[in-house]
Design a protein around this motif. Structure first.
Motif, short mmCIF file in Angstrom:
data_model
loop_
_atom_site.label_atom_id
_atom_site.label_comp_id
_atom_site.label_asym_id
_atom_site.label_seq_id
_atom_site.Cartn_x
_atom_site.Cartn_y
_atom_site.Cartn_z
N SER A 115 32.57 6.13 2.07
CA SER A 115 31.35 6.83 1.66
C SER A 115 30.11 6.09 2.13
CB SER A 115 31.32 7.01 0.14
OG SER A 115 32.36 7.85 -0.29
N SER A 116 30.17 4.76 2.08
CA SER A 116 29.01 3.98 2.51
C SER A 116 28.77 4.16 4.00
CB SER A 116 29.20 2.50 2.18
OG SER A 116 30.15 1.89 3.04
N GLU A 117 29.84 4.28 4.78
CA GLU A 117 29.67 4.46 6.23
C GLU A 117 29.16 5.86 6.55
OE1 GLU A 117 29.72 3.66 10.37
OE2 GLU A 117 29.48 2.50 8.51
N VAL A 164 33.64 -1.40 5.93
CA VAL A 164 34.71 -0.78 6.71
C VAL A 164 35.67 -1.84 7.21
CG1 VAL A 164 35.25 0.58 8.77
CG2 VAL A 164 33.28 1.19 7.35
N LYS A 165 35.14 -3.00 7.56
CA LYS A 165 36.00 -4.11 7.98
C LYS A 165 36.95 -4.48 6.85
CE LYS A 165 35.82 -8.83 9.82
NZ LYS A 165 34.93 -9.96 10.20
N CYS A 207 43.86 6.60 6.25
CA CYS A 207 42.83 5.57 6.10
C CYS A 207 42.70 4.71 7.35
CB CYS A 207 43.13 4.70 4.89
SG CYS A 207 42.92 5.55 3.30
N SER A 208 43.81 4.49 8.06
CA SER A 208 43.75 3.69 9.29
C SER A 208 42.98 4.42 10.37
CB SER A 208 45.15 3.34 9.77
OG SER A 208 45.83 4.47 10.28
N ALA A 212 39.47 3.21 12.01
CA ALA A 212 39.28 3.10 13.46
C ALA A 212 38.03 3.87 13.90
CB ALA A 212 40.52 3.64 14.19
N ALA A 213 37.88 5.08 13.37
CA ALA A 213 36.74 5.92 13.75
C ALA A 213 35.42 5.30 13.33
CB ALA A 213 36.89 7.31 13.13
N PHE A 214 35.39 4.69 12.15
CA PHE A 214 34.14 4.17 11.61
C PHE A 214 33.84 2.74 12.04
CE2 PHE A 214 34.35 7.28 7.80
CZ PHE A 214 33.67 8.23 8.54
#
Length: 351
Positions: A115-117, A164-165, A207-208, A212-214
């Motif tokens: 959500s933060s991303e 995200v990391k 989630c993976s 990757a996308a974000f």
């Protein structure tokens, strides 16, 4: 969430379901087999629907929205299965409860990070709105202001979100630790744990891909699924197709991007030289078209992010309500240890 006195348990501590339920029906009643098969067949169909016909659809907001919606459905199904199994929480093994709370708290962390991303990317949309507003004005400073906003947008998009990391770290922990709690003398427990294995696999996969996308990192978490589960082939095909598509969309020198974000970036690169150097009268039409194209792709990105944000929020609520429901049942049981407070909760104290 593990109890305070317990050692740290890894997120989603699942293992090989071959150790839990053999393909032979002698261990389970017809009713339990029917419940398990119905759950796994539904999951198999759900995974088949997620498999993109075209690899260009990978890392699009439309596909990610469908993936998150699918994940919400699977988590809703596992809650329904728990009810259908008629396995009261008073009969749950402590290890199952620990596992459930470990899962839920980590999933909530992942939702917050995603959500933060999404919010961060939408902030970039506001910068593009400033660009378009500046270029549509008649002031002599319109190019200077637009160029400043474009510079800020490029810096904003190229930055990385540490939350995200952290999602990568959570998923890595999962893959490294695949031990399931052992189930003894409980046919219903075996069904629950095997069904939870399917929930785990889809959750990790979705989630993976989001991570990757974000994050821009083409990192995949390949899982080997035993043939004994009914959704094995559907998942393997989906994993091969999606991860393969991600690899094809990127090169060693380039971060991967959401398709919609990549389209915006391409239009920014086309517009930037015109804003920086000015335009000749012969370039006026191309300039207007570039502005129009940037407006179109930025709106597509913004709308897609809004739709995705609603799905992520929906998933957060499903996980949270499931967690709260289990806590309420635990508190309604006499003399149980509250996993959060780490103390005994008497039945009469919570009524």
């Amino acid at each position: 969430m593990s109890r305070p006195q317990d050692p740290h348990r890894p997120f989603f501590p699942f293992g090989n379901p071959l150790r839990m339920i053999s393909p032979k029906s002698s261990h389970l009643s017809p009713k339990l087999l029917s419940l398990l098969h119905a759950f796994e067949e539904t999951l198999a169909e759900r995974l088949r629907k997620l498999n993109p016909e075209n690899k260009d659809d990978v890392l699009t907001l439309a596909w990610m929205k469908s993936a998150m919606a699918s994940l919400c459905e699977t988590h809703t199904d596992i809650k329904s299965l728990i009810v259908d199994l008629e396995l009261p929480v008073t009969e749950w093994d402590d290890k199952w409860i620990d596992m459930y709370f470990d899962i839920s708290v980590k999933l909530l962390d992942i939702c917050i990070a995603l959500s933060s991303e999404i919010s961060r990317l939408n902030q970039g949309h506001l910068l593009l709105q400033c660009v378009l507003h500046s270029l549509e004005s008649d002031t002599s400073e319109r190019f200077t202001r637009a160029r400043s906003s474009l510079d800020t947008w490029r810096q904003h998009i190229s930055s990385r979100n540490p939350r995200v990391k952290n999602v990568h770290a959570i998923l890595d922990n999962l893959v490294e630790s695949m031990d399931l709690p052992k189930v003894k003398n409980s046919a219903k427990g075996k069904v629950l744990i095997r069904a939870m294995y399917g929930v785990k696999v889809e959750t990790v996969f979705v989630c993976s891909v989001f991570a990757a996308a974000f994050s821009g990192l083409k990192k995949s978490l390949d899982l080997d699924i035993p043939d004994t589960v009914l959704w094995s082939q559907s998942y393997s095909a989906l994993q091969t197709n999606v991860y393969g598509g991600i690899k094809e969309l990127s090169s060693d020198e380039k971060f991967i991007m959401l398709k919609e974000l990549d389209s915006v970036d391409a239009e920014v690169k086309k517009l930037y030289p015109m804003v920086q150097d000015g335009i000749e009268s012969t370039e006026e039409e191309a300039f207007k078209n570039s502005i129009s194209d940037l407006r179109r792709v930025s709106e597509e990105l913004s709308q897609g992010l809004d739709f995705l944000a609603k799905e992520v929020d929906g998933f957060f609520k499903i996980v949270l309500t499931g967690r709260d429901a289990l806590l309420c049942k635990l508190r309604d049981s006499a003399n149980v240890t509250d996993p959060i407070l780490g103390c005994n909760v008497e039945k009469q104290a919570v009524r």
